[in-house]
Design a protein around this motif. Structure first.
Motif, PDB file in Angstrom:
ATOM      1  N   GLU A  49     -42.715 -35.382  28.150  1.00 42.78           N
ATOM      2  CA  GLU A  49     -44.042 -34.850  27.823  1.00 42.78           C
ATOM      3  C   GLU A  49     -43.984 -33.492  27.135  1.00 42.78           C
ATOM      4  O   GLU A  49     -44.936 -33.096  26.459  1.00 42.78           O
ATOM      5  N   ASN A  50     -42.885 -32.759  27.309  1.00 37.71           N
ATOM      6  CA  ASN A  50     -42.789 -31.395  26.771  1.00 37.71           C
ATOM      7  C   ASN A  50     -41.766 -31.233  25.668  1.00 37.71           C
ATOM      8  O   ASN A  50     -41.551 -30.117  25.194  1.00 37.71           O
ATOM      9  N   ARG A  51     -41.177 -32.299  25.215  1.00 40.02           N
ATOM     10  CA  ARG A  51     -40.115 -32.211  24.217  1.00 40.02           C
ATOM     11  C   ARG A  51     -40.619 -31.909  22.814  1.00 40.02           C
ATOM     12  O   ARG A  51     -39.899 -31.332  22.016  1.00 40.02           O
ATOM     13  N   GLY A  52     -41.833 -32.301  22.489  1.00 36.04           N
ATOM     14  CA  GLY A  52     -42.300 -32.134  21.116  1.00 36.04           C
ATOM     15  C   GLY A  52     -41.407 -32.911  20.169  1.00 36.04           C
ATOM     16  O   GLY A  52     -41.110 -34.077  20.406  1.00 36.04           O
ATOM     17  N   ASP A  53     -40.927 -32.241  19.115  1.00 37.09           N
ATOM     18  CA  ASP A  53     -40.026 -32.875  18.147  1.00 37.09           C
ATOM     19  C   ASP A  53     -38.555 -32.666  18.511  1.00 37.09           C
ATOM     20  O   ASP A  53     -37.674 -33.033  17.743  1.00 37.09           O
ATOM     21  N   ARG A  54     -38.297 -32.060  19.657  1.00 41.89           N
ATOM     22  CA  ARG A  54     -36.927 -31.736  20.053  1.00 41.89           C
ATOM     23  C   ARG A  54     -36.293 -32.895  20.828  1.00 41.89           C
ATOM     24  O   ARG A  54     -36.984 -33.725  21.404  1.00 41.89           O
ATOM     25  N   THR A  55     -34.974 -32.922  20.865  1.00 45.88           N
ATOM     26  CA  THR A  55     -34.264 -33.795  21.786  1.00 45.88           C
ATOM     27  C   THR A  55     -34.064 -33.011  23.077  1.00 45.88           C
ATOM     28  O   THR A  55     -34.292 -31.792  23.117  1.00 45.88           O
ATOM     29  N   PHE A  56     -33.631 -33.686  24.125  1.00 41.29           N
ATOM     30  CA  PHE A  56     -33.373 -32.966  25.371  1.00 41.29           C
ATOM     31  C   PHE A  56     -32.220 -33.586  26.134  1.00 41.29           C
ATOM     32  O   PHE A  56     -31.854 -34.732  25.934  1.00 41.29           O
ATOM     33  N   THR A  57     -31.657 -32.756  27.013  1.00 40.14           N
ATOM     34  CA  THR A  57     -30.653 -33.194  27.963  1.00 40.14           C
ATOM     35  C   THR A  57     -31.198 -32.901  29.348  1.00 40.14           C
ATOM     36  O   THR A  57     -31.689 -31.800  29.606  1.00 40.14           O
ATOM     37  N   LEU A  58     -31.115 -33.878  30.238  1.00 35.68           N
ATOM     38  CA  LEU A  58     -31.557 -33.719  31.618  1.00 35.68           C
ATOM     39  C   LEU A  58     -30.333 -33.707  32.514  1.00 35.68           C
ATOM     40  O   LEU A  58     -29.476 -34.601  32.419  1.00 35.68           O
ATOM     41  N   TYR A  59     -30.234 -32.678  33.362  1.00 39.48           N
ATOM     42  CA  TYR A  59     -29.114 -32.523  34.279  1.00 39.48           C
ATOM     43  C   TYR A  59     -29.621 -32.446  35.716  1.00 39.48           C
ATOM     44  O   TYR A  59     -30.715 -31.934  35.959  1.00 39.48           O
ATOM     45  N   ALA A  60     -28.816 -32.892  36.649  1.00 44.14           N
ATOM     46  CA  ALA A  60     -29.006 -32.556  38.057  1.00 44.14           C
ATOM     47  C   ALA A  60     -28.253 -31.249  38.268  1.00 44.14           C
ATOM     48  O   ALA A  60     -27.124 -31.085  37.817  1.00 44.14           O
ATOM     49  N   SER A  61     -28.891 -30.312  38.934  1.00 39.20           N
ATOM     50  CA  SER A  61     -28.302 -29.014  39.234  1.00 39.20           C
ATOM     51  C   SER A  61     -27.647 -29.123  40.612  1.00 39.20           C
ATOM     52  O   SER A  61     -28.328 -29.378  41.608  1.00 39.20           O
ATOM     53  N   VAL A  62     -26.323 -28.947  40.684  1.00 34.60           N
ATOM     54  CA  VAL A  62     -25.573 -29.193  41.911  1.00 34.60           C
ATOM     55  C   VAL A  62     -24.925 -27.906  42.403  1.00 34.60           C
ATOM     56  O   VAL A  62     -24.013 -27.383  41.763  1.00 34.60           O
ATOM     57  N   PRO A  63     -25.392 -27.382  43.553  1.00 38.37           N
ATOM     58  CA  PRO A  63     -24.869 -26.120  44.068  1.00 38.37           C
ATOM     59  C   PRO A  63     -23.611 -26.302  44.926  1.00 38.37           C
ATOM     60  O   PRO A  63     -23.640 -26.139  46.145  1.00 38.37           O
ATOM     61  N   VAL A  64     -22.492 -26.654  44.296  1.00 41.53           N
ATOM     62  CA  VAL A  64     -21.223 -26.811  45.008  1.00 41.53           C
ATOM     63  C   VAL A  64     -20.182 -25.988  44.274  1.00 41.53           C
ATOM     64  O   VAL A  64     -19.974 -26.180  43.078  1.00 41.53           O
ATOM     65  N   ASP A  65     -19.517 -25.066  44.979  1.00 33.68           N
ATOM     66  CA  ASP A  65     -18.554 -24.159  44.344  1.00 33.68           C
ATOM     67  C   ASP A  65     -19.184 -23.454  43.154  1.00 33.68           C
ATOM     68  O   ASP A  65     -18.717 -23.556  42.025  1.00 33.68           O
ATOM     69  N   GLY A  66     -20.303 -22.788  43.373  1.00 30.04           N
ATOM     70  CA  GLY A  66     -21.086 -22.209  42.298  1.00 30.04           C
ATOM     71  C   GLY A  66     -22.162 -23.205  41.925  1.00 30.04           C
ATOM     72  O   GLY A  66     -22.599 -24.008  42.739  1.00 30.04           O
ATOM     73  N   LEU A  67     -22.571 -23.188  40.683  1.00 35.94           N
ATOM     74  CA  LEU A  67     -23.596 -24.120  40.220  1.00 35.94           C
ATOM     75  C   LEU A  67     -22.995 -25.021  39.163  1.00 35.94           C
ATOM     76  O   LEU A  67     -22.430 -24.552  38.181  1.00 35.94           O
TER      77      LEU A  67
END
Length: 86
Positions: A49-67
């Protein structure tokens, strides 16, 4: 895609309330956001819904040994070849 059965007892940790990162790409530069969403579908819907004309990458943020980040959808154009862009 390869599929094989698993033993769920091999799991050693779980993140009950995941966070997600969305990188919107305009060429090789990006704008990043962190989301607290109820599930990956909600995070993906927000990105669409918020990408507009851009592409995007979706990540899960995992807090193990840092981020750490686990790519769920899309491609980081600065990282070279990979999965198709969302």
């Amino acid at each position: 895609m390869d599929v094989m059965p698993v033993d769920p007892r091999d799991q050693t940790w779980e993140v009950a309330e995941p966070r997600y990162r969305v990188y919107f790409w305009d060429g090789s530069s990006s704008t990043e956001f962190e989301l607290t969403a109820s599930d990956v579908h909600e995070a993906h819907r927000w990105a669409e819904e918020n990408r507009g004309d851009r592409t995007f990458t979706l990540y899960a943020s995992v807090p193990v040994d840092g981020l750490g980040l686990v790519r769920l959808s899309g491609l980081d154009p600065s990282a070279g070849a990979g999965a198709p862009v969302s």
